[in-house]
Design a protein around this motif. Structure first.
Motif, PDB file in Angstrom:
ATOM      1  N   SER A   1      46.959  25.833  36.733  1.00 55.99           N
ATOM      2  CA  SER A   1      46.855  26.809  37.619  1.00 55.99           C
ATOM      3  C   SER A   1      46.499  27.967  37.235  1.00 55.99           C
ATOM      4  O   SER A   1      45.745  28.954  37.697  1.00 55.99           O
ATOM      5  N   SER A   2      46.951  28.521  36.083  1.00 51.08           N
ATOM      6  CA  SER A   2      46.688  29.694  35.154  1.00 51.08           C
ATOM      7  C   SER A   2      45.009  29.679  34.796  1.00 51.08           C
ATOM      8  O   SER A   2      44.285  30.902  34.971  1.00 51.08           O
ATOM      9  N   ALA A   3      44.644  28.386  34.302  1.00 55.46           N
ATOM     10  CA  ALA A   3      43.168  28.435  33.676  1.00 55.46           C
ATOM     11  C   ALA A   3      42.202  28.730  35.130  1.00 55.46           C
ATOM     12  O   ALA A   3      41.371  29.304  34.938  1.00 55.46           O
ATOM     13  N   HIS A   4      42.937  27.945  36.116  1.00 51.42           N
ATOM     14  CA  HIS A   4      41.801  28.150  37.401  1.00 51.42           C
ATOM     15  C   HIS A   4      41.659  29.547  37.785  1.00 51.42           C
ATOM     16  O   HIS A   4      40.915  30.099  38.305  1.00 51.42           O
ATOM     17  N   SER A   5      42.971  30.328  37.702  1.00 53.68           N
ATOM     18  CA  SER A   5      43.097  31.671  38.292  1.00 53.68           C
ATOM     19  C   SER A   5      42.174  32.638  37.332  1.00 53.68           C
ATOM     20  O   SER A   5      41.442  33.433  37.786  1.00 53.68           O
ATOM     21  N   LEU A   6      42.264  32.552  36.034  1.00 53.23           N
ATOM     22  CA  LEU A   6      41.377  33.231  35.054  1.00 53.23           C
ATOM     23  C   LEU A   6      39.853  32.933  35.311  1.00 53.23           C
ATOM     24  O   LEU A   6      39.290  34.017  35.317  1.00 53.23           O
ATOM     25  N   LEU A   7      39.768  31.905  35.434  1.00 48.58           N
ATOM     26  CA  LEU A   7      38.090  31.370  35.680  1.00 48.58           C
ATOM     27  C   LEU A   7      37.719  32.117  37.198  1.00 48.58           C
ATOM     28  O   LEU A   7      36.477  32.358  36.899  1.00 48.58           O
ATOM     29  N   ALA A   8      38.473  32.076  38.080  1.00 54.00           N
ATOM     30  CA  ALA A   8      38.115  32.496  39.247  1.00 54.00           C
ATOM     31  C   ALA A   8      37.741  34.077  39.106  1.00 54.00           C
ATOM     32  O   ALA A   8      36.972  34.805  39.732  1.00 54.00           O
ATOM     33  N   THR A   9      38.606  34.744  38.237  1.00 56.07           N
ATOM     34  CA  THR A   9      38.532  36.304  38.257  1.00 56.07           C
ATOM     35  C   THR A   9      37.207  36.352  37.362  1.00 56.07           C
ATOM     36  O   THR A   9      36.431  37.265  37.557  1.00 56.07           O
ATOM     37  N   LEU A  10      36.885  35.657  36.370  1.00 57.29           N
ATOM     38  CA  LEU A  10      35.874  35.858  35.469  1.00 57.29           C
ATOM     39  C   LEU A  10      34.584  35.424  36.254  1.00 57.29           C
ATOM     40  O   LEU A  10      33.475  36.072  36.155  1.00 57.29           O
ATOM     41  N   VAL A  11      34.598  34.521  37.316  1.00 55.10           N
ATOM     42  CA  VAL A  11      33.303  34.377  38.289  1.00 55.10           C
ATOM     43  C   VAL A  11      33.151  35.584  39.079  1.00 55.10           C
ATOM     44  O   VAL A  11      31.960  35.842  39.095  1.00 55.10           O
ATOM     45  N   SER A  12      34.063  36.140  39.503  1.00 52.76           N
ATOM     46  CA  SER A  12      33.944  37.179  40.604  1.00 52.76           C
ATOM     47  C   SER A  12      33.525  38.440  39.833  1.00 52.76           C
ATOM     48  O   SER A  12      32.878  39.235  40.541  1.00 52.76           O
ATOM     49  N   ARG A  13      33.777  38.533  38.570  1.00 49.31           N
ATOM     50  CA  ARG A  13      33.470  39.787  37.686  1.00 49.31           C
ATOM     51  C   ARG A  13      32.002  39.512  37.055  1.00 49.31           C
ATOM     52  O   ARG A  13      31.406  40.415  36.400  1.00 49.31           O
ATOM     53  N   GLY A  14      31.430  38.090  37.184  1.00 45.20           N
ATOM     54  CA  GLY A  14      30.099  37.817  36.729  1.00 45.20           C
ATOM     55  C   GLY A  14      29.966  37.687  35.231  1.00 45.20           C
ATOM     56  O   GLY A  14      28.939  37.252  34.800  1.00 45.20           O
ATOM     57  N   TYR A  15      31.088  37.318  34.568  1.00 49.63           N
ATOM     58  CA  TYR A  15      31.296  36.910  33.183  1.00 49.63           C
ATOM     59  C   TYR A  15      30.926  35.343  32.971  1.00 49.63           C
ATOM     60  O   TYR A  15      30.603  34.792  32.174  1.00 49.63           O
ATOM     61  N   VAL A  16      31.455  34.619  34.024  1.00 52.47           N
ATOM     62  CA  VAL A  16      31.286  33.140  34.255  1.00 52.47           C
ATOM     63  C   VAL A  16      30.553  32.635  35.351  1.00 52.47           C
ATOM     64  O   VAL A  16      30.853  33.480  36.437  1.00 52.47           O
ATOM     65  N   THR A  17      29.945  31.723  35.185  1.00 52.85           N
ATOM     66  CA  THR A  17      29.397  31.116  36.472  1.00 52.85           C
ATOM     67  C   THR A  17      30.034  29.466  36.702  1.00 52.85           C
ATOM     68  O   THR A  17      30.155  28.778  35.762  1.00 52.85           O
ATOM     69  N   ARG A  18      30.258  29.466  38.105  1.00 55.49           N
ATOM     70  CA  ARG A  18      30.706  27.932  38.311  1.00 55.49           C
ATOM     71  C   ARG A  18      29.574  27.148  39.138  1.00 55.49           C
ATOM     72  O   ARG A  18      28.718  27.596  39.868  1.00 55.49           O
ATOM     73  N   GLU A  19      29.681  25.886  38.714  1.00 54.02           N
ATOM     74  CA  GLU A  19      28.989  24.643  39.118  1.00 54.02           C
ATOM     75  C   GLU A  19      29.832  23.582  39.770  1.00 54.02           C
ATOM     76  O   GLU A  19      30.900  23.583  39.076  1.00 54.02           O
TER      77      GLU A  19
END
Length: 258
Positions: free
Chosen positions: A43-61
């Motif tokens: 759950s923590s990893a998913h929340s961190l990734l969602a934040t990074l995606v919304s800020r443009g550091y990470v893209t989700r596929e």
């Protein structure tokens, strides 16, 4: 507790470790592998990734794979703030357009000087394909995205851009006559899309359409690009596809118009 540990904030450390992990990986990583590698609760990893995606550091596929944004990895073309949020919304739509058309897709915005800055791309899976990086900027007068962004810009600013920009013949097909460029922009406004056929790159062609925000302002352009040999037979289909996908993206940004 040592001095280093005393000044480390747990959530910040996790964000940095996550970014460092993705930076080391040349392929997208699944949420499962990220959790196993870093030992975070899912759950923590998913929340961190969602934040990074919304800020443009990470893209989700899909399904549940993540990668460091390539512009962030390369450096010069990285986007933040409003642009990063635009990329986060646009990337799944761009990936879908790439998969349906089989061609490379770009998202571009207008810089203050009128030139075009590409902020995201979804590269074709075909062996022979059109490619360009996200660093630097491109002229607007001879590119499909640039023509879209000029066509829906303030006319006085367009005049200023055309007065400043050095109109270079990049290929034998490049239009450099200012009057003809203005007529082309009128056509783009009327039709709702722009075509660039070997004007910026010999052997490269494509079509772009406007992306609007909730207020109706054109804030970006989406472009599907291909090698010229494939363009003629797929032009009509690509025009339809780019208009459908830009309409979808605009609606997700809050635009309610037709």
């Amino acid at each position: 507790m040592n001095e280093k540990a005393a000044f480390e904030v747990k959530s910040a450390v996790r964000v940095l470790e996550l970014l460092e992990l993705l930076a080391r990986s040349t392929d997208p990583m699944s949420l499962k592998d990220i959790v196993l590698e870093l030992g975070y609760p899912k759950s923590s990893a998913h929340s961190l990734l969602a934040t990074l995606v919304s800020r443009g550091y990470v893209t989700r596929e899909e399904p549940e794979y993540y990668r460091l944004h390539e512009a962030c990895r390369l450096g010069p073309g990285w986007s933040s703030g409003r642009e990063a949020q635009l990329v986060a919304v646009a990337q799944p739509i761009m990936d879908n357009l790439r998969d349906t058309e089989g061609e490379t897709v770009f998202l571009g915005v207008r810089k203050r000087d009128g030139r075009v800055k590409s902020i995201a791309r979804s590269i074709s899976r075909q062996v022979i394909r059109f490619e360009a990086d996200l660093s630097g900027s491109d002229p607007a007068y001879c590119t499909a995205m640039g023509r879209v962004l000029l066509a829906f810009w303030d006319p006085h600013r367009v005049d200023d851009y055309l007065g400043r920009e050095r109109l270079i013949r990049h290929t034998q097909f490049t239009i450099t006559d200012r009057l003809e460029i203005r007529r082309t922009l009128e056509t783009v406004r009327r039709d709702g899309y722009a075509i660039c056929d070997q004007e910026a790159y010999l052997g490269g062609s494509g079509v772009a359409a406007p992306v609007r925000d909730a207020s109706g302002e054109v804030i970006a352009a989406l472009n599907v690009a291909t090698i010229t040999q494939r363009f003629e037979n797929s032009k009509a289909r690509m025009i339809d596809a780019i208009q459908r996908h830009t309409h979808l993206l605009s609606s997700k940004l809050g635009f309610k118009g037709a």
